[in-house]
Design a protein around this motif. Structure first.
Motif, short mmCIF file in Angstrom:
data_model
loop_
_atom_site.label_atom_id
_atom_site.label_comp_id
_atom_site.label_asym_id
_atom_site.label_seq_id
_atom_site.Cartn_x
_atom_site.Cartn_y
_atom_site.Cartn_z
N PHE A 29 0.85 -1.20 0.00
CA PHE A 29 0.00 0.00 0.00
C PHE A 29 0.88 1.24 0.00
O PHE A 29 1.89 1.30 0.70
N ASP A 30 0.50 2.27 -0.77
CA ASP A 30 1.38 3.44 -0.87
C ASP A 30 0.77 4.72 -0.29
O ASP A 30 1.26 5.82 -0.56
N GLY A 31 -0.27 4.60 0.51
CA GLY A 31 -0.85 5.77 1.17
C GLY A 31 -0.40 5.86 2.62
O GLY A 31 0.38 5.02 3.11
N PRO A 32 -0.87 6.88 3.36
CA PRO A 32 -0.51 7.03 4.77
C PRO A 32 -1.03 5.87 5.63
O PRO A 32 -2.16 5.40 5.43
N VAL A 33 -0.21 5.41 6.57
CA VAL A 33 -0.57 4.33 7.49
C VAL A 33 -0.26 4.78 8.90
O VAL A 33 0.85 5.26 9.18
N VAL A 34 -1.22 4.61 9.81
CA VAL A 34 -1.01 4.94 11.22
C VAL A 34 -1.43 3.74 12.06
O VAL A 34 -2.49 3.14 11.83
N GLY A 35 -0.60 3.38 13.03
CA GLY A 35 -0.94 2.33 13.98
C GLY A 35 -1.05 2.93 15.37
O GLY A 35 -0.17 3.68 15.81
N LEU A 36 -2.14 2.60 16.07
CA LEU A 36 -2.40 3.14 17.40
C LEU A 36 -2.32 2.01 18.43
O LEU A 36 -3.04 1.02 18.33
N CYS A 37 -1.44 2.16 19.39
CA CYS A 37 -1.27 1.22 20.50
C CYS A 37 -0.99 -0.18 19.97
O CYS A 37 0.09 -0.43 19.43
N GLY A 38 -1.94 -1.12 20.08
CA GLY A 38 -1.70 -2.45 19.54
C GLY A 38 -1.38 -2.43 18.06
O GLY A 38 -0.56 -3.22 17.58
N GLY A 39 -2.01 -1.51 17.33
CA GLY A 39 -1.70 -1.36 15.91
C GLY A 39 -0.27 -0.93 15.68
O GLY A 39 0.38 -1.34 14.71
N TYR A 40 0.26 -0.08 16.56
CA TYR A 40 1.67 0.32 16.51
C TYR A 40 2.57 -0.88 16.75
O TYR A 40 3.55 -1.11 16.02
N GLN A 41 2.25 -1.69 17.76
CA GLN A 41 3.06 -2.88 18.03
C GLN A 41 3.08 -3.82 16.83
O GLN A 41 4.11 -4.40 16.50
N MET A 42 1.95 -3.97 16.16
CA MET A 42 1.87 -4.86 14.99
C MET A 42 2.75 -4.38 13.84
O MET A 42 3.27 -5.19 13.07
N LEU A 43 2.91 -3.06 13.71
CA LEU A 43 3.67 -2.51 12.59
C LEU A 43 5.17 -2.76 12.71
O LEU A 43 5.91 -2.56 11.75
N GLY A 44 5.64 -3.20 13.87
CA GLY A 44 7.07 -3.38 14.10
C GLY A 44 7.62 -4.65 13.50
O GLY A 44 6.94 -5.40 12.79
N GLU A 45 8.91 -4.90 13.80
CA GLU A 45 9.61 -6.05 13.25
C GLU A 45 9.26 -7.35 13.98
O GLU A 45 9.10 -8.40 13.35
N GLU A 46 9.17 -7.30 15.31
CA GLU A 46 8.87 -8.51 16.05
C GLU A 46 8.29 -8.17 17.41
O GLU A 46 8.44 -7.06 17.92
N LEU A 47 7.60 -9.17 17.99
CA LEU A 47 7.03 -9.07 19.32
C LEU A 47 7.57 -10.24 20.13
O LEU A 47 7.46 -11.40 19.69
N THR A 48 8.17 -9.95 21.27
CA THR A 48 8.77 -11.00 22.09
C THR A 48 8.02 -11.16 23.41
O THR A 48 7.26 -10.28 23.81
N GLU A 76 0.96 -11.97 26.14
CA GLU A 76 -0.13 -11.23 25.51
C GLU A 76 -1.09 -12.15 24.77
O GLU A 76 -2.29 -11.96 24.79
N GLY A 77 -0.57 -13.15 24.07
CA GLY A 77 -1.41 -14.02 23.26
C GLY A 77 -1.84 -15.25 24.04
O GLY A 77 -1.46 -15.47 25.19
N THR A 78 -2.65 -16.07 23.39
CA THR A 78 -3.13 -17.28 24.05
C THR A 78 -2.24 -18.48 23.75
O THR A 78 -2.40 -19.53 24.36
N GLY A 79 -1.30 -18.33 22.82
CA GLY A 79 -0.43 -19.44 22.47
C GLY A 79 0.79 -19.51 23.39
O GLY A 79 0.93 -18.76 24.33
N GLU A 80 1.69 -20.45 23.05
CA GLU A 80 2.88 -20.66 23.87
C GLU A 80 4.12 -20.05 23.25
O GLU A 80 5.20 -20.11 23.84
N ARG A 81 4.01 -19.50 22.05
CA ARG A 81 5.21 -19.01 21.36
C ARG A 81 5.78 -17.78 22.05
O ARG A 81 5.03 -16.96 22.59
N ASP A 82 7.10 -17.65 22.01
CA ASP A 82 7.75 -16.51 22.65
C ASP A 82 7.93 -15.35 21.69
O ASP A 82 7.90 -14.20 22.11
N ARG A 83 8.07 -15.64 20.40
CA ARG A 83 8.37 -14.60 19.43
C ARG A 83 7.39 -14.67 18.26
O ARG A 83 7.07 -15.76 17.78
N VAL A 84 6.93 -13.50 17.81
CA VAL A 84 6.03 -13.42 16.66
C VAL A 84 6.53 -12.32 15.74
O VAL A 84 6.91 -11.23 16.20
N ASP A 85 6.56 -12.59 14.45
CA ASP A 85 6.94 -11.56 13.49
C ASP A 85 5.87 -10.49 13.39
O ASP A 85 4.67 -10.79 13.34
#
Length: 492
Positions: free
Chosen positions: A329-348, A353-362
């Motif tokens: 997508f080539d228009g403006p994108v804004v992430g708010l709170c959880g949306g900001y976290q999703m826009l990043g490289e990884e979540l450790t 936070e999630g219901t699964g057992e994984r430690d790292r998520v892309d």
């Protein structure tokens, strides 16, 4: 001690919050010391106060009443997070995550005590308490543990104003059925009823009103016309169901060819979607809640909203291929709170936070940010100096909002900071923990301006014009269409 009026409903989303806010402003305008109250709220739309978090409706009602929002206004808050669990917040502080049965068996008595104590403190400090019920007051399977309705009516010695929505159809059946199903002692407290969202010729409604009053002895104190004062929505009933597309903000007289569309993925566990409402009220702006599987072909900008469970909602977006479409997508994108976290490289430490057992998520990989989750929770009001970067380029000044989140994000690459110490921005993408960002004129106008510029469409001439005060509009609805005299509320 204060008088308490419980604004109860025949169902969810019938207009209780608007009526309660309107009453708070009406009474405050008379010089009456008034405070809102909701013993137990279930909502992922929360606001930060100095003592912790409360539901958005009580925050709004406190503003309408002219008093500082505090945790006593909503002492028990349940924030659904999926799989039958909710986060329990008592007196503004998160207690833990519990299934419904565990809450009722192990924590409800403490919640009841917190609600009684909070109400007593408010009653000692004010003349009137306007309490809001939750859902329907006639849920007979819950009458022995209905904290927001039945128990509030009893421990607050409250009169009850019953609210019913005519747009749903069957308004008189809803009113009569509700009265029939109430416990006898609560039924005796019903002082009147209000019908909301009426369109058409009032004279055609009058015979039904007369027969209802003859059958029940309960007066209809008002019929409110269909109108939206612009108060924030409390729960996701206002949103389209999962898998459906809905556009908000289209009724403004601006032709579709001269408007822009802001796409918002309808996350399974979406929270604080009230962040989008200021955009939807801008002339020429359409906020489209879209399924995660939807294309972005007709979108001019994208906002990723907050989530009560960032990891699982991120995985849902990934499974739907949304990340690939967003990266293209080539228009403006804004992430708010959880949306900001999703826009990043990884979540450790993702299992926190999630219901699964994984430690790292892309993450989605649009911002050079990593987020690490922990059990601690940030809840605070925020005032920041805005740096006009990325999708907010051209903006400046001080903005106000709030943060409610678990996890901390770290900038690991080349990106600007939209605020001191918070967020990240590239030319087209911005993320921040600041909720209520678009309530601030500078941020909202800059984002809208950049969306129009990216779409190659001229800005509406009305951008940035002042708007009617939503609290005054709610008060006018109540004052003009509800007879308050039978309620016996004080006048100063």
């Amino acid at each position: 001690m204060a008088e308490t009026l419980l604004v109860a409903g025949t169902a969810s989303h019938v207009g209780k919050s608007t009526v309660a806010a309107g009453l708070c402003r009406c009474l405050a305008d008379r010089g009456v010391s008034v405070a809102p109250f909701k013993a137990q709220n279930m909502s992922n739309n929360a606001r930060a106060t100095p003592g912790g978090e409360i539901g958005v409706s009580q925050y709004v009602q406190a503003r309408a009443a002219g008093v500082p929002p505090r945790t006593d206004h909503n002492p028990v808050l349940l924030k659904p997070r999926g799989d039958g669990e909710s986060q329990l917040v008592v007196d503004g502080e998160a207690v833990g995550h519990f299934a419904a049965r565990s809450y009722y068996d192990d924590h409800w008595a403490d919640a009841l005590d917190a609600a009684r104590t909070a109400h007593d403190r408010l009653a000692a400090a004010h003349d009137v308490i306007v309490a809001e019920g939750a859902g329907s007051i006639a849920e007979i399977n819950l009458h022995d543990r209905d904290l927001a309705n039945v128990e509030t009516a009893r421990f607050a010695d409250a009169d009850v104003l019953l609210v019913a929505d005519i747009e749903r159809g069957g308004v008189f059946a809803s009113l009569v059925g509700t009265l029939e199903l109430l416990p006898d002692d609560v039924r005796e407290r019903v002082a009147g009823a209000v019908i909301t969202k009426f369109r058409g010729d009032r004279s055609l409604l009058d015979p039904g009103v007369e027969e209802f009053e003859e059958r029940t002895g309960v007066p209809v104190l008002g019929v409110l016309p269909y109108d939206d004062p612009g108060l924030p929505e409390e729960d996701s009933v206002a949103l389209p169901p999962m898998g459906e597309r809905a556009v908000v903000g289209a009724d403004d007289g601006v032709p579709d060819g001269e408007s822009v569309t802001v796409a918002v993925p309808r996350l399974p566990r979406i929270s604080n979607f009230t962040d989008l409402e200021p955009l939807a009220r801008e002339p020429g702006v359409r906020v489209a809640y879209v399924p995660p599987v939807a294309t972005l072909d007709d979108a001019d900008a994208v906002v990723l909203p907050g989530s009560k469970n960032t990891v699982d909602d991120l995985l849902a977006l990934a499974d739907a291929g949304f990340g690939d479409r967003l990266r293209a997508f080539d228009g403006p994108v804004v992430g708010l709170c959880g949306g900001y976290q999703m826009l990043g490289e990884e979540l450790t430490n993702a299992a926190v936070e999630g219901t699964g057992e994984r430690d790292r998520v892309d993450g989605l990989g649009l911002l050079p940010v990593t987020t690490a989750f922990s059990e601690s929770k940030t809840v605070e009001r925020v005032e920041q100096d805005l740096r006009g970067v990325g999708p907010l380029s051209g903006a400046s000044g001080t903005v106000e909002g709030y943060e409610i989140h678990m996890g901390d994000s770290t900038l690991i690459g080349d990106a600007a900071r939209p605020f001191e110490g918070d967020g990240a921005a590239t030319d087209a993408v911005l993320g921040t923990y600041l909720h209520d960002l678009f309530v601030n004129d500078a941020a909202r106008n800059a984002f809208v301006r950049n969306a129009f510029e990216s779409a190659g469409i001229d800005l509406p001439a009305s951008l940035g014009e002042s708007r009617p005060d939503p609290y005054d509009r709610a008060a006018a609805l109540v004052a003009d269409h509800v007879d308050l005299a039978p309620l016996g509320l004080p006048e100063r």
